[in-house]
Design an enzyme around this catalytic site. Structure first.
Site, PDB file in Angstrom:
ATOM      1  N   SER A 149       0.846  -1.190   0.000  1.00 43.71           N
ATOM      2  CA  SER A 149       0.000   0.000   0.000  1.00 43.71           C
ATOM      3  C   SER A 149       0.873   1.229   0.000  1.00 43.71           C
ATOM      4  CB  SER A 149      -0.878   0.018   1.250  1.00 43.71           C
ATOM      5  OG  SER A 149      -0.085   0.353   2.357  1.00 43.71           O
ATOM      6  N   LYS A 150       0.331   2.290  -0.570  1.00 45.50           N
ATOM      7  CA  LYS A 150       1.177   3.473  -0.713  1.00 45.50           C
ATOM      8  C   LYS A 150       1.442   4.168   0.608  1.00 45.50           C
ATOM      9  CE  LYS A 150      -2.448   6.417  -2.697  1.00 45.50           C
ATOM     10  NZ  LYS A 150      -2.813   7.166  -3.884  1.00 45.50           N
ATOM     11  N   ARG A 151       0.804   3.703   1.658  1.00 50.00           N
ATOM     12  CA  ARG A 151       1.132   4.256   2.975  1.00 50.00           C
ATOM     13  C   ARG A 151       2.550   3.857   3.377  1.00 50.00           C
ATOM     14  NH1 ARG A 151      -2.017   2.367   7.518  1.00 50.00           N
ATOM     15  NH2 ARG A 151      -0.223   3.151   8.637  1.00 50.00           N
ATOM     16  N   LYS A 152       2.990   2.685   2.889  1.00 47.65           N
ATOM     17  CA  LYS A 152       4.302   2.199   3.328  1.00 47.65           C
ATOM     18  C   LYS A 152       5.346   2.184   2.222  1.00 47.65           C
ATOM     19  CE  LYS A 152       2.495  -0.546   7.056  1.00 47.65           C
ATOM     20  NZ  LYS A 152       2.101  -1.862   7.482  1.00 47.65           N
ATOM     21  N   ASN A 153       4.908   2.105   0.984  1.00 46.74           N
ATOM     22  CA  ASN A 153       5.815   1.913  -0.139  1.00 46.74           C
ATOM     23  C   ASN A 153       5.237   2.633  -1.338  1.00 46.74           C
ATOM     24  OD1 ASN A 153       8.150   0.252  -0.408  1.00 46.74           O
ATOM     25  ND2 ASN A 153       6.950  -1.504   0.254  1.00 46.74           N
TER      26      ASN A 153
END
Ligand code: GLU
Length: 495
Positions: free
Chosen positions: A260-264
Site C-alpha cells: 500500500s502506498k502508505r508504506k511503499n
C-alpha cells in the site's frame, strides 16, 4: 496445464485496469503474467479499460495507465489505443451491449428487477448489522411476478437488475493455483448487474466482455476470488464456456501487509521517475512469478515467457522488496554500454525543455556556473535526506508540521492533474485549514522537497519533480516526524 478449456481455442488473455487512480505496479505484474502466458501459447494479449465506475474513472488516469504500461515495454495485440476486431475496448463505449445481455437474463428468469429504495436497503443493512448476519440483499424483489415487474418498469419506477443466486448448493471455483475452492451459494449476494441509470456493474461487463472478446484465461488478482462464483453463474446462465481462472497472490510490503502506498510507493511512474529501467522492473516482477536460483536471476520477458508455469506460482504473498529491485537495476545499468547509459539518462531527466526551465529558474540565484548543479541537484535526485532536525528552522510545532505534510499528501492525491496551479491551490488550502501564514508553512514544504529551507520556487519545483516523487518525499518527511496515527487520519478527514 492445458492451454485452454477447449484446446481448439486460441489462447487469449487480458489485463483490465480500472482508470480510477495512478498506474499501480500490481497492474504491471498482472499484465506481465498475462502477456507471457498468451505468448507462451502463441496467443493474444489484450488491454481493456474497465471504466464502469463513472464517478471514479477519469480519462487522465486511463492515459497514465496506458503510458505507464507502454513504458514497461509490454505491448498488447488489441486495446483502446491499437484497436482490434473485438472493440470497442473501453467499457463506457459498450453500454448498449450490456443492456442487451441484462435483458436476456431477465427474459430467461435468471435476473430480476429490484425496485427497493435506497432507504429500504439502508434499513435492511442496518438490521443485518445489528443482528450480526452477513450483509446481502434479502431477495424481496425476486418474488415479483414478470408481468408486475414489466408494468412497474414501464411506468417509470426506478430499478436495478440483480442476478438470481440459488438458495442452496455449492459453487466450486477451479482455480489453477488453488485447485477446487467451494463457495456456499447461501453466502453469495444477489449482485446488481445493471444500475438504475442503465449502466452495468463490473461483474456483468467483465463477464460479457471476456466472452465476446474470446478470453480463454482470466489471470487476475486474488481480491477478485470472491467474485468468481457470481461470474461462473453468469457464464452458466448465458450458456457460455467459462475461461480458465487463476487468482494471483497480492503483492506485499516487506512486513507482509498488502502493498500500500502508505508504506511503499506503488505507482509505476514513481519507479520510472526514480530512474529504474523498465527491463529491471519487469525482471523483478518476473522473479515474483517464477523465482530463479542465485546466479540466474537476470532474465528478460522472452525468457520468462519460456519459464512461466502458472500452476507453480507460489501463493505465499510475493514481497515487493525494493532492495532487490535496486540490486537488479544496478545489474542492468552495469550491463548496458556507456553510450546507451548516456542516452537513457538524457531521456530520463535531461531533456532540453526540462533543463532549460530549470536553468531559467536558477539563473537569478547563482553567481557562478559551478553553483548550478548543487543548487538544482534536488530536482534530479530520487529521495533527499530529511530528519526531524531538518525542520528545526520552521516556526511550527511538530504536530502542525505532520498535519501539514499529511494534508498536502492526501489532497494532492485527490487532484486530477498535477501542475503548479494544483500544487498552489492545495498548499494554500492547507494553510487555510491550519490557520497558518503561507510564508511559514512553505518552509515545511521546502524542507520536505529539498532537505533544506531554500531552493528554487516551490510550486515550480514540485511540478518539475512530478506527482510521484513529491508524494514520496512528503511521505518520507512525515515518517521522519513519526507518521500519522489511525486516529489522526480520521480526525484530519482522511478515511
Ligand atoms: N477492473 C478490474 C481491476 O481493476 C479487473 C478485474 C479482472 O481482471 O477481472 O482489477
Amino acid at each position: 496445464m492445458s492451454a485452454s478449456p477447449n484446446d481448439a481455442r486460441r489462447v487469449r488473455t487480458r489485463v483490465a485496469p480500472s482508470p480510477t487512480g495512478d498506474p499501480h505496479v500490481g497492474t504491471a505484474y498482472v499484465a506481465l503474467v498475462n502477456y507471457c502466458f498468451a505468448k507462451q501459447h502463441g496467443g493474444d494479449f489484450l488491454l481493456r479499460i474497465e471504466d464502469t465506475d463513472q464517478a471514479r474513472s477519469t480519462p487522465e488516469s486511463e492515459q497514465a495507465i496506458l503510458a505507464a504500461l507502454r513504458w514497461t515495454g509490454l505491448s498488447w495485440d488489441e486495446g483502446p489505443d491499437v484497436g482490434g476486431p473485438h472493440g470497442p475496448y473501453r467499457q463506457s463505449e459498450r453500454s448498449k451491449i450490456y443492456k442487451r445481455y441484462a435483458d436476456e437474463l431477465l427474459e430467461k428468469g435468471h435476473a430480476f428487477r429490484c425496485f427497493c429504495t435506497p432507504e429500504r436497503l439502508d434499513a435492511m443493512r442496518a438490521a443485518q448489522r445489528a443482528a450480526g448476519t452477513q450483509q446481502k440483499y434479502d431477495g424481496l424483489c425476486a418474488g415479483i411476478g414478470a408481468e408486475e415487474s414489466a408494468r412497474r418498469a414501464a411506468a417509470g419506477e426506478p430499478y436495478v437488475v440483480r442476478m438470481k443466486i440459488p438458495a442452496t448448493g455449492v459453487c466450486v471455483v477451479n482455480d489453477v493455483a488453488r485447485g477446487p475452492v467451494p463457495f456456499d451459494y447461501s453466502s453469495v449476494d444477489m449482485q446488481v448487474l445493471l444500475k438504475s441509470d442503465g449502466l452495468p456493474t463490473y461483474h456483468l461487463a467483465n463477464v460479457v466482455d471476456d466472452h465476446l472478446m474470446e478470453i480463454t484465461h482470466v489471470i487476475r488478482g486474488e481480491e477478485w476470488m470472491s467474485s468468481a462464483p457470481k461470474h461462473l453463474l453468469l457464464y452458466e446462465y448465458f450458456g457460455w464456456e467459462p475461461p480458465v481462472l487463476m487468482h494471483l497472490p497480492l503483492l506485499r510490503n516487506p512486513d507482509k501487509s498488502k502493498l500500500s502506498k502508505r508504506k511503499n510507493p506503488t505507482g509505476i511512474l514513481f519507479y520510472q521517475r526514480m530512474g529504474y529501467l523498465p527491463e529491471a522492473l519487469l525482471n523483478f516482477l518476473g522473479l515474483l512469478l517464477a523465482p530463479a536460483p542465485e546466479g540466474q536471476e537476470i532474465f528478460g520477458v522472452d525468457d520468462l515467457t519460456k519459464r512461466l508455469d502458472l500452476a507453480k506460482i507460489s501463493l505465499g504473498g510475493p514481497v515487493f522488496d525494493v532492495a532487490k529491485l535496486d540490486w537488479l537495476n544496478g545489474q542492468y545499468l552495469r550491463a548496458i554500454s556507456t553510450e546507451e547509459l548516456l542516452e537513457r539518462t538524457l531521456a530520463w531527466g535531461f531533456d532540453r525543455a526540462r533543463v532549460a526551465r530549470i536553468a531559467s529558474l536558477a539563473k537569478s540565484r547563482v553567481e557562478r556556473l559551478s553553483d548550478l548543479v548543487p543548487s538544482t541537484a534536488y530536482l534530479f535526485a530520487g529521495c533527499v535526506a530529511v530528519t526531524k532536525e531538518s525542520f528545526a528552522g520552521t516556526k511550527l510545532p511538530v504536530d502542525e508540521i505532520r498535519k501539514a505534510l499529511a494534508l498536502a499528501m492526501w489532497r494532492l492525491d485527490a487532484e486530477r492533474t498535477f501542475d503548479m496551479a494544483a500544487v498552489e491551490r492545495v498548499l494554500k488550502g492547507v494553510g487555510e485549514t491550519l490557520g497558518v501564514k503561507f510564508r511559514d508553512l512553505s518552509r515545511v514544504y521546502y524542507v520536505a522537497m529539498t532537505g533544506s529551507a531554500t531552493a528554487l520556487p516551490l510550486f515550480d519545483s514540485m511540478e518539475l519533480l512530478g506527482r510521484d516523487i513529491v508524494r514520496e518525499r512528503l511521505r518520507v518527511a512525515l515518517e521522519a516526524l513519526g507518521g500519522v496515527t489511525a486516529k489522526e487520519q480520521k480526525e484530519w478527514g482522511h478515511s
